[in-house]
Design an enzyme around this catalytic site. Structure first.
Site, short mmCIF file in Angstrom:
data_model
loop_
_atom_site.label_atom_id
_atom_site.label_comp_id
_atom_site.label_asym_id
_atom_site.label_seq_id
_atom_site.Cartn_x
_atom_site.Cartn_y
_atom_site.Cartn_z
N GLY A 45 0.94 -1.20 -0.16
CA GLY A 45 -0.07 0.09 0.14
C GLY A 45 0.77 1.34 -0.04
O GLY A 45 0.39 2.26 0.41
N HIS A 46 2.03 1.23 -0.12
CA HIS A 46 2.91 2.60 0.05
C HIS A 46 4.07 2.55 -1.26
O HIS A 46 4.82 2.12 -1.04
CB HIS A 46 3.66 2.33 1.38
N PHE A 47 3.68 3.03 -2.23
CA PHE A 47 2.63 3.61 -2.96
C PHE A 47 2.07 2.65 -3.97
O PHE A 47 2.72 1.94 -4.53
CB PHE A 47 3.02 5.05 -3.35
N PRO A 51 6.04 1.10 -5.30
CA PRO A 51 6.47 1.16 -3.89
C PRO A 51 7.71 1.69 -3.51
O PRO A 51 8.79 1.33 -4.09
CB PRO A 51 6.41 -0.66 -3.67
N ILE A 52 7.81 2.20 -2.36
CA ILE A 52 9.03 2.54 -1.38
C ILE A 52 8.90 2.51 -0.19
O ILE A 52 7.72 2.39 0.27
CB ILE A 52 9.42 4.32 -1.86
#
Length: 146
Positions: A45-47, A51-52
């Site tokens: 969920g990030h992002f 993703p990071i």
């Protein structure tokens, strides 16, 4: 206490253990690393579609390696299987410079500022595999054995 033994005393487990290896440790500091695997729980969920690693996870990684591992080493004469360390983060101030992506290996370098009355304060920095500064700051915590 050997570097490899320190990880056994950490009060964390997967999926919230962010220490692969303690490379070097002394009374004055610690160097350790961790590789953020692509399947880490927080990447979903990030992002979305990009993703990071969240800053709070980077901070936690620096705290686990840079403060908790060092605290366990400093209290090595008081720690045993029956007297495990209890840890509480007391303060942190971290500045972020670069993102950490899935499958990226980081190295945390921590230098002890002070350790008194079981409060440990460290200057901590995180470097990526290209030896570029990801983030740095000050982190402190209380470490006791019970």
């Amino acid at each position: 206490m050997k570097s490899s033994e320190i990880v056994k005393y950490l009060p964390y487990q997967k999926p919230f253990l962010f220490v692969d290896e303690v490379i070097e440790i002394s009374e004055n500091g610690v160097i350790g690393n961790y590789t953020f695997q692509q399947n880490e729980f927080f990447y979903k969920g990030h992002f979305k579609d990009n993703p990071i690693t969240p800053g709070v996870i980077l901070t936690e990684t620096m705290a686990q390696i840079g403060v908790v591992c060092l605290g366990i080493y400093l209290l090595k004469d008081k720690i045993s299987i029956s007297k495990k360390p209890q840890i509480a983060l007391t303060s942190q101030q971290v500045d972020f410079y670069l993102p950490v992506l899935p499958n990226e290996k980081i190295t945390v370098i921590s230098t002890k500022e002070y350790f008194r009355f079981n409060k440990l304060m460290c200057k901590v920095q995180m470097m990526n595999a290209k030896n570029k500064l990801v983030c740095r700051g000050s982190i402190s915590g209380m470490i006791v054995t019970k």
